[in-house]
Design a protein around this motif. Structure first.
Motif, PDB file in Angstrom:
ATOM      1  N   GLN A  30       0.878  -1.168   0.000  1.00 34.37           N
ATOM      2  CA  GLN A  30       0.000   0.000   0.000  1.00 34.37           C
ATOM      3  C   GLN A  30       0.919   1.223   0.000  1.00 34.37           C
ATOM      4  O   GLN A  30       1.395   1.636   1.047  1.00 34.37           O
ATOM      5  CB  GLN A  30      -0.882   0.017   1.245  1.00 34.37           C
ATOM      6  CG  GLN A  30      -1.757  -1.197   1.378  1.00 34.37           C
ATOM      7  CD  GLN A  30      -2.403  -1.275   2.744  1.00 34.37           C
ATOM      8  OE1 GLN A  30      -2.013  -0.603   3.671  1.00 34.37           O
ATOM      9  NE2 GLN A  30      -3.405  -2.116   2.851  1.00 34.37           N
ATOM     10  N   PRO A  31       1.180   1.801  -1.168  1.00 28.42           N
ATOM     11  CA  PRO A  31       2.182   2.868  -1.236  1.00 28.42           C
ATOM     12  C   PRO A  31       1.701   4.210  -0.693  1.00 28.42           C
ATOM     13  O   PRO A  31       2.244   5.236  -1.013  1.00 28.42           O
ATOM     14  CB  PRO A  31       2.489   2.954  -2.732  1.00 28.42           C
ATOM     15  CG  PRO A  31       1.245   2.496  -3.384  1.00 28.42           C
ATOM     16  CD  PRO A  31       0.650   1.461  -2.466  1.00 28.42           C
ATOM     17  N   GLY A  32       0.699   4.189   0.160  1.00 31.61           N
ATOM     18  CA  GLY A  32       0.183   5.425   0.730  1.00 31.61           C
ATOM     19  C   GLY A  32       1.168   6.057   1.692  1.00 31.61           C
ATOM     20  O   GLY A  32       2.070   5.411   2.207  1.00 31.61           O
ATOM     21  N   THR A  33       0.973   7.297   1.964  1.00 30.73           N
ATOM     22  CA  THR A  33       1.878   8.066   2.808  1.00 30.73           C
ATOM     23  C   THR A  33       2.019   7.470   4.193  1.00 30.73           C
ATOM     24  O   THR A  33       3.109   7.391   4.720  1.00 30.73           O
ATOM     25  CB  THR A  33       1.357   9.514   2.924  1.00 30.73           C
ATOM     26  OG1 THR A  33       1.221  10.033   1.609  1.00 30.73           O
ATOM     27  CG2 THR A  33       2.299  10.379   3.714  1.00 30.73           C
ATOM     28  N   VAL A  34       0.933   7.006   4.797  1.00 28.01           N
ATOM     29  CA  VAL A  34       0.980   6.515   6.166  1.00 28.01           C
ATOM     30  C   VAL A  34       1.862   5.282   6.277  1.00 28.01           C
ATOM     31  O   VAL A  34       2.719   5.205   7.145  1.00 28.01           O
ATOM     32  CB  VAL A  34      -0.447   6.213   6.681  1.00 28.01           C
ATOM     33  CG1 VAL A  34      -0.404   5.633   8.076  1.00 28.01           C
ATOM     34  CG2 VAL A  34      -1.280   7.473   6.666  1.00 28.01           C
ATOM     35  N   ASN A  35       1.682   4.298   5.393  1.00 22.97           N
ATOM     36  CA  ASN A  35       2.506   3.092   5.436  1.00 22.97           C
ATOM     37  C   ASN A  35       3.974   3.416   5.200  1.00 22.97           C
ATOM     38  O   ASN A  35       4.837   2.901   5.886  1.00 22.97           O
ATOM     39  CB  ASN A  35       2.044   2.095   4.373  1.00 22.97           C
ATOM     40  CG  ASN A  35       1.378   0.887   4.969  1.00 22.97           C
ATOM     41  OD1 ASN A  35       1.109   0.835   6.155  1.00 22.97           O
ATOM     42  ND2 ASN A  35       1.108  -0.085   4.138  1.00 22.97           N
ATOM     43  N   ARG A  36       4.238   4.268   4.230  1.00 18.61           N
ATOM     44  CA  ARG A  36       5.618   4.634   3.911  1.00 18.61           C
ATOM     45  C   ARG A  36       6.258   5.314   5.112  1.00 18.61           C
ATOM     46  O   ARG A  36       7.365   4.985   5.508  1.00 18.61           O
ATOM     47  CB  ARG A  36       5.653   5.534   2.690  1.00 18.61           C
ATOM     48  CG  ARG A  36       7.071   5.918   2.278  1.00 18.61           C
ATOM     49  CD  ARG A  36       7.090   6.810   1.067  1.00 18.61           C
ATOM     50  NE  ARG A  36       6.442   8.070   1.354  1.00 18.61           N
ATOM     51  CZ  ARG A  36       5.545   8.650   0.569  1.00 18.61           C
ATOM     52  NH1 ARG A  36       5.181   8.087  -0.547  1.00 18.61           N
ATOM     53  NH2 ARG A  36       5.009   9.797   0.896  1.00 18.61           N
ATOM     54  N   GLU A  37       5.547   6.234   5.728  1.00 20.56           N
ATOM     55  CA  GLU A  37       6.111   6.968   6.853  1.00 20.56           C
ATOM     56  C   GLU A  37       6.279   6.077   8.082  1.00 20.56           C
ATOM     57  O   GLU A  37       7.222   6.240   8.834  1.00 20.56           O
ATOM     58  CB  GLU A  37       5.283   8.201   7.159  1.00 20.56           C
ATOM     59  CG  GLU A  37       5.452   9.258   6.082  1.00 20.56           C
ATOM     60  CD  GLU A  37       4.684  10.538   6.352  1.00 20.56           C
ATOM     61  OE1 GLU A  37       4.105  10.671   7.441  1.00 20.56           O
ATOM     62  OE2 GLU A  37       4.679  11.384   5.465  1.00 20.56           O
ATOM     63  N   ALA A  38       5.373   5.133   8.279  1.00 19.77           N
ATOM     64  CA  ALA A  38       5.523   4.192   9.397  1.00 19.77           C
ATOM     65  C   ALA A  38       6.808   3.398   9.211  1.00 19.77           C
ATOM     66  O   ALA A  38       7.566   3.187  10.163  1.00 19.77           O
ATOM     67  CB  ALA A  38       4.321   3.265   9.477  1.00 19.77           C
ATOM     68  N   CYS A  39       7.070   2.970   8.008  1.00 18.37           N
ATOM     69  CA  CYS A  39       8.277   2.203   7.713  1.00 18.37           C
ATOM     70  C   CYS A  39       9.525   3.077   7.840  1.00 18.37           C
ATOM     71  O   CYS A  39      10.539   2.640   8.368  1.00 18.37           O
ATOM     72  CB  CYS A  39       8.166   1.617   6.317  1.00 18.37           C
ATOM     73  SG  CYS A  39       9.378   0.347   5.973  1.00 18.37           S
ATOM     74  N   LEU A  40       9.446   4.294   7.405  1.00 21.03           N
ATOM     75  CA  LEU A  40      10.610   5.179   7.422  1.00 21.03           C
ATOM     76  C   LEU A  40      11.009   5.615   8.832  1.00 21.03           C
ATOM     77  O   LEU A  40      12.137   6.044   9.044  1.00 21.03           O
ATOM     78  CB  LEU A  40      10.358   6.416   6.553  1.00 21.03           C
ATOM     79  CG  LEU A  40      10.386   6.158   5.050  1.00 21.03           C
ATOM     80  CD1 LEU A  40       9.960   7.404   4.300  1.00 21.03           C
ATOM     81  CD2 LEU A  40      11.760   5.704   4.598  1.00 21.03           C
ATOM     82  N   ARG A  41      10.110   5.485   9.790  1.00 21.70           N
ATOM     83  CA  ARG A  41      10.450   5.840  11.179  1.00 21.70           C
ATOM     84  C   ARG A  41      11.470   4.868  11.774  1.00 21.70           C
ATOM     85  O   ARG A  41      12.114   5.176  12.763  1.00 21.70           O
ATOM     86  CB  ARG A  41       9.198   5.864  12.050  1.00 21.70           C
ATOM     87  CG  ARG A  41       8.386   7.114  11.877  1.00 21.70           C
ATOM     88  CD  ARG A  41       7.383   7.279  12.993  1.00 21.70           C
ATOM     89  NE  ARG A  41       6.435   6.183  13.061  1.00 21.70           N
ATOM     90  CZ  ARG A  41       5.261   6.150  12.439  1.00 21.70           C
ATOM     91  NH1 ARG A  41       4.883   7.157  11.704  1.00 21.70           N
ATOM     92  NH2 ARG A  41       4.459   5.113  12.565  1.00 21.70           N
ATOM     93  N   VAL A  42      11.619   3.708  11.169  1.00 20.34           N
ATOM     94  CA  VAL A  42      12.576   2.711  11.649  1.00 20.34           C
ATOM     95  C   VAL A  42      13.978   3.206  11.306  1.00 20.34           C
ATOM     96  O   VAL A  42      14.274   3.504  10.153  1.00 20.34           O
ATOM     97  CB  VAL A  42      12.304   1.332  10.996  1.00 20.34           C
ATOM     98  CG1 VAL A  42      13.347   0.327  11.421  1.00 20.34           C
ATOM     99  CG2 VAL A  42      10.897   0.866  11.320  1.00 20.34           C
ATOM    100  N   GLN A  43      14.836   3.297  12.308  1.00 21.82           N
ATOM    101  CA  GLN A  43      16.174   3.854  12.120  1.00 21.82           C
ATOM    102  C   GLN A  43      17.116   2.914  11.377  1.00 21.82           C
ATOM    103  O   GLN A  43      17.880   3.339  10.528  1.00 21.82           O
ATOM    104  CB  GLN A  43      16.794   4.211  13.483  1.00 21.82           C
ATOM    105  CG  GLN A  43      16.049   5.296  14.220  1.00 21.82           C
ATOM    106  CD  GLN A  43      16.102   6.620  13.487  1.00 21.82           C
ATOM    107  OE1 GLN A  43      17.147   7.012  12.990  1.00 21.82           O
ATOM    108  NE2 GLN A  43      14.974   7.311  13.426  1.00 21.82           N
ATOM    109  N   ASP A  44      17.065   1.640  11.712  1.00 22.42           N
ATOM    110  CA  ASP A  44      17.966   0.642  11.127  1.00 22.42           C
ATOM    111  C   ASP A  44      17.550   0.356   9.681  1.00 22.42           C
ATOM    112  O   ASP A  44      16.417  -0.033   9.416  1.00 22.42           O
ATOM    113  CB  ASP A  44      17.912  -0.628  11.963  1.00 22.42           C
ATOM    114  CG  ASP A  44      18.805  -1.744  11.443  1.00 22.42           C
ATOM    115  OD1 ASP A  44      19.574  -1.503  10.494  1.00 22.42           O
ATOM    116  OD2 ASP A  44      18.729  -2.850  11.995  1.00 22.42           O
ATOM    117  N   GLU A  45      18.476   0.525   8.749  1.00 24.24           N
ATOM    118  CA  GLU A  45      18.165   0.350   7.327  1.00 24.24           C
ATOM    119  C   GLU A  45      17.754  -1.082   6.987  1.00 24.24           C
ATOM    120  O   GLU A  45      16.832  -1.304   6.209  1.00 24.24           O
ATOM    121  CB  GLU A  45      19.380   0.762   6.488  1.00 24.24           C
ATOM    122  CG  GLU A  45      19.111   0.765   5.007  1.00 24.24           C
ATOM    123  CD  GLU A  45      20.298   1.266   4.205  1.00 24.24           C
ATOM    124  OE1 GLU A  45      20.419   0.846   3.044  1.00 24.24           O
ATOM    125  OE2 GLU A  45      21.108   2.047   4.743  1.00 24.24           O
TER     126      GLU A  45
END
Length: 94
Positions: A30-45
């Motif tokens: 689901q390429p929506g903003t919320v899913n992307r941002e939830a994933c991007l909050r993770v610090q470890d690549e």
């Protein structure tokens, strides 16, 4: 706000490269903003990539993704001796 401006804002706020952002968007079911941002909050690549791949493969919704991140699913999988057993046990939970 335009899509290009929003992407730039996300890159700056989460300190990711355009390539990494594109890779995460590509892997998300689901390429929506919320899913992307939830994933991007993770610090470890590596963890971020894991969550993006699992989200796409398992069709996680936003709440499921956030629960997995908050309960440190990636770290639990790494700590587990039998990875397939740990992943299967996680899916047996409601």
């Amino acid at each position: 706000m335009s899509a290009a401006k929003r992407k730039r804002e996300v890159q700056v706020n989460f300190r990711v490269s355009p390539e990494e952002l594109a890779l995460i968007e590509q892997k998300m079911s689901q390429p929506g903003t919320v899913n992307r941002e939830a994933c991007l909050r993770v610090q470890d690549e590596l963890a971020r990539t894991f969550y993006a791949e699992e989200c796409a493969k398992s069709a996680w919704r936003v709440r499921q993704l956030e629960r997995q991140i908050n309960t440190m699913y990636y770290q639990r999988i790494l700590a587990c001796q039998d990875k397939s057993l740990c992943m299967r046990a996680n899916w047996d939970k409601p």
